[in-house]
Design an enzyme around this catalytic site. Structure first.
Site, PDB file in Angstrom:
ATOM      1  N   GLY B  11       0.499  -1.260   0.090  1.00  0.00           N
ATOM      2  CA  GLY B  11      -0.150  -0.162   0.084  1.00  0.00           C
ATOM      3  C   GLY B  11       0.933   0.906  -0.302  1.00  0.00           C
ATOM      4  N   CYS B  13       1.710   5.041   1.009  1.00  0.00           N
ATOM      5  CA  CYS B  13       1.393   5.682   2.689  1.00  0.00           C
ATOM      6  C   CYS B  13       0.331   6.538   3.316  1.00  0.00           C
ATOM      7  CB  CYS B  13       2.364   7.622   2.231  1.00  0.00           C
ATOM      8  SG  CYS B  13       2.881   8.225   3.967  1.00  0.00           S
ATOM      9  N   ARG B  14       0.101   6.451   4.172  1.00  0.00           N
ATOM     10  CA  ARG B  14      -1.627   5.557   5.287  1.00  0.00           C
ATOM     11  C   ARG B  14      -2.571   5.276   4.403  1.00  0.00           C
ATOM     12  NH1 ARG B  14       1.829   6.448   8.445  1.00  0.00           N
ATOM     13  NH2 ARG B  14       2.060   8.524  10.118  1.00  0.00           N
ATOM     14  N   GLY B  16      -3.717   2.092   5.666  1.00  0.00           N
ATOM     15  CA  GLY B  16      -4.342   1.049   5.870  1.00  0.00           C
ATOM     16  C   GLY B  16      -3.745   0.263   6.378  1.00  0.00           C
ATOM     17  N   SER B  18      -0.694  -1.324   7.534  1.00  0.00           N
ATOM     18  CA  SER B  18      -0.242  -2.232   8.727  1.00  0.00           C
ATOM     19  C   SER B  18      -1.617  -1.952   9.768  1.00  0.00           C
ATOM     20  CB  SER B  18       0.878  -1.301   9.320  1.00  0.00           C
ATOM     21  OG  SER B  18       1.916  -1.044   8.796  1.00  0.00           O
ATOM     22  N   ALA B  37       9.759  -5.942  14.527  1.00  0.00           N
ATOM     23  CA  ALA B  37      10.326  -3.977  13.628  1.00  0.00           C
ATOM     24  C   ALA B  37      11.571  -4.566  12.922  1.00  0.00           C
ATOM     25  CB  ALA B  37       9.763  -4.230  14.398  1.00  0.00           C
ATOM     26  N   THR B  38      11.253  -3.757  11.280  1.00  0.00           N
ATOM     27  CA  THR B  38      12.207  -3.229  10.971  1.00  0.00           C
ATOM     28  C   THR B  38      13.166  -1.952  11.491  1.00  0.00           C
ATOM     29  OG1 THR B  38      11.386  -2.571   9.251  1.00  0.00           O
ATOM     30  CG2 THR B  38      12.246  -5.028   8.700  1.00  0.00           C
ATOM     31  N   HIS B  53       2.744   3.134  17.457  1.00  0.00           N
ATOM     32  CA  HIS B  53       1.267   1.169  16.835  1.00  0.00           C
ATOM     33  C   HIS B  53       1.607   0.363  18.176  1.00  0.00           C
ATOM     34  CE1 HIS B  53       2.579   2.779  12.478  1.00  0.00           C
ATOM     35  NE2 HIS B  53       1.880   3.414  13.032  1.00  0.00           N
ATOM     36  N   GLU B  65      12.493  -6.168  17.566  1.00  0.00           N
ATOM     37  CA  GLU B  65      13.338  -5.234  16.345  1.00  0.00           C
ATOM     38  C   GLU B  65      14.696  -5.510  15.630  1.00  0.00           C
ATOM     39  OE1 GLU B  65      14.324  -1.371  17.988  1.00  0.00           O
ATOM     40  OE2 GLU B  65      11.884  -1.112  18.712  1.00  0.00           O
TER      41      GLU B  65
END
Lengths: 188, 188, 188
Positions: B11, B13-14, B16, B18, B37-38, B53, B65
């Site tokens: 997707g 940016c912003r 939805g 995630s 998390a990368t 988040h 991470e």
């Protein structure tokens, strides 16, 4: 409209659109395939890319380079080719702009392209970039290019029989609409 | 291929993506969910986003991470997790580039990721940004990043069982193709 | 939710979204159509564009210009209109940002818009740009704008009955999901 298939393959950068377009053309003919390159390589990055694409296509493809008058090349190529792949319209627009063409001049060029597509006697697959889904570019030339690319994509999408959007290498057909009766890809 | 589901959520940016990926994972397991998390937050804007988040995910999620060697993390996490959410591949690519990896190095990293996905013993949901639908960036590093992001998305899209594009929060499945017989999302 | 249709038309630059939205509205009513323009033209390029759009719409359309308080305009317009076309939300967000609104302020404005949509007594068609599919902009204001545009599109997409993405002039419906049972456009 004849029963000759004209296909527009749209996609973002590195979306697999050229590869999909090439495979589509390969499925249509075993030989006499013409690759109409609108790219005139001017730096090393572009030359490397062009060379890699030529190697990828293999010996059953002939390449014609034509940065501007692609309608004439399509006319001529039809007499000898089983399928023509035009890669890509975005660079063609860029070439027209560098030649000094304004919106009217570019729309006239699209008229000529549309006529050539309508009288084509072999299938034509056209590749184009989608460049209008980011924020508005700060410089005016980039805005003009983006506008022209969007308008040309609309014109060509209307003129062809089939439109495919390549997303992450996955071809998604948006025209003709799918048979689910809910207007997916329904043209107005 | 096992019958373990691997899903790529793409997707802008912003868009939805995630949130959708997280809800997909939540639907797969009640607990033992691992968030890979990368992102290594380096400024306040990123730290705020990461913290929000984490709060959103709730206590049934553990966070690991890992900016680079995500294939190893997936291998290890599989021994204890019911589902793994990798968020996101775009930052992973960015991390690889900052580490000095070129195209070949990044493609090798994708090979390792693909192997890890193939031997995964729990479902893996991966999130990635689509960044290639704007105009060509002026600076060369941005162009390289955009190229790599597109290529990695293609590779991962081919490796997974399902690809969803999130548009304005609405998940649109493009792989496997829908059953309308018209090639929507048909892979070649 | 009433049985009044609310439609969001999304698309990139020059994707045909405004034209499609206008034709959708034209199909809904013969007269008493209100065009709610959020654009306050400030330079020649914009003025030319606004003027051309007005000419294109024809005499069965009335134009109201409102850069900020569109929820009030929708409320008032409903008493006299058969359909309202809001074009476009992206400029509205831009106007809110220039007015000094932060994320919370913009989300409050979306609350008001959502309420107005819910109590609308005539169909409302809203146009918005997708701006989040390019690379991350270097300047912070552009990043903020992009974030807000994405969040607002998600909110409005959830609030309306139908979402159409215009791609190269071809409308692709992503909500409600098509009937192919594979989750295309399935909202979560």
């Amino acid at each position: 409209m004849t029963d000759i298939t004209r296909i527009l393959v749209l996609g973002g950068c590195r979306s697999g659109k050229s590869r999909f377009a090439k495979q589509t053309a390969d499925n249509m003919a075993m030989d006499k395939k013409i690759y109409l390159a609108t790219c005139v390589p001017t730096d090393r990055e572009m030359k490397t890319r062009v060379k890699r694409h030529q190697d990828d296509r293999g010996p059953d493809w002939a390449t014609i380079e034509e940065p501007i008058r692609i309608h004439e090349t399509i006319d001529r190529a039809c007499t000898q080719a089983k399928v023509i792949l035009v890669d890509c319209l975005t660079l063609w627009i860029s070439n027209l702009l560098f030649q000094g063409k304004d919106e009217a001049g570019i729309m006239s060029a699209v008229d000529l392209l549309e006529d050539a597509l309508n009288r084509a006697t072999c299938p034509v697959v056209l590749v184009s970039n989608e460049v209008g889904y980011g924020i508005v570019p700060e410089n005016s030339l980039a805005r003009q290019f983006r506008d022209m690319a969007g308008l040309v994509n609309q014109r060509v999408a209307r003129a062809v029989d089939k439109v495919i959007v390549s997303m992450a290498g996955i071809p998604v057909q948006i025209k003709p609409e799918s048979g689910n009766g809910q207007g997916l890809g329904k043209e107005i």
